[in-house]
Design a protein around this motif. Structure first.
Motif, short mmCIF file in Angstrom:
data_model
loop_
_atom_site.label_atom_id
_atom_site.label_comp_id
_atom_site.label_asym_id
_atom_site.label_seq_id
_atom_site.Cartn_x
_atom_site.Cartn_y
_atom_site.Cartn_z
N VAL A 1 2.94 1.14 -8.05
CA VAL A 1 2.80 -0.63 -7.25
C VAL A 1 3.07 -0.34 -5.72
O VAL A 1 3.23 0.04 -5.26
N LYS B 1 1.94 -2.36 -1.74
CA LYS B 1 0.96 -4.15 -0.93
C LYS B 1 -0.73 -3.44 -0.88
O LYS B 1 -1.66 -2.08 -0.72
N GLN C 1 -0.37 -4.83 -5.03
CA GLN C 1 0.46 -6.45 -5.13
C GLN C 1 -0.78 -7.44 -3.49
O GLN C 1 -0.85 -6.29 -2.44
N ASN D 1 1.46 -13.80 -2.27
CA ASN D 1 1.59 -15.15 -3.59
C ASN D 1 0.57 -15.55 -2.83
O ASN D 1 1.22 -16.32 -2.55
N TYR E 1 4.75 -11.38 -3.86
CA TYR E 1 3.77 -10.61 -3.61
C TYR E 1 3.53 -11.03 -5.06
O TYR E 1 3.89 -11.27 -6.16
N ASN F 1 0.44 -8.93 -8.84
CA ASN F 1 -1.20 -8.09 -8.69
C ASN F 1 -2.16 -8.96 -8.97
O ASN F 1 -2.91 -9.64 -8.71
N ASN G 1 -5.93 -7.99 -15.06
CA ASN G 1 -4.44 -8.00 -14.86
C ASN G 1 -3.94 -6.56 -16.29
O ASN G 1 -3.37 -7.28 -17.40
#
Length: 102
Positions: free
Chosen positions: A2, A4, A38, A41, A51, A53, A87
């Motif tokens: 994962v 950013k 990510q 949000n 955050y 996905n 997702n």
């Protein structure tokens, strides 16, 4: 993995650079990695979830790996990289990969 969104390009490039060595070291015919990107949000009402996905990059290397990746996600963005906005978890992707490879 994962990461950013701002770190995504560099991370994908570093992964692509080491994949040949990983494949050879482990005596594999092909190797894949799933990278969840990510993003901030959009629902800022819950500060505990800064955050969520965004997209998933699916990177590949090895003979036949491109065909498997593109059968799952469509045309590559560039050599070694496909992506999806869905997702998906590895538990969803791995069975589909097995079907394609067999």
């Amino acid at each position: 993995m994962v990461c950013k969104a701002a770190e995504a390009d560099g991370f994908v490039n570093r992964m692509l650079a080491v994949m040949p060595d990983v494949m050879n070291y482990n005596q594999l015919d092909m190797v894949f990695a799933m990278i969840l990107i990510q993003v901030p949000n959009p629902d800022q009402s819950n500060p505990d979830i800064p955050y969520v996905n965004g997209v998933t990059y699916f990177i590949y290397y090895g003979e036949g790996a491109k065909e498997v990746a593109e059968a799952l996600f469509g045309p590559s963005l560039l050599e070694g990289v496909t992506y999806t906005k869905e997702n998906l978890s590895r538990k969803q992707i791995v069975p589909l990969m097995k079907e394609i490879i067999e």
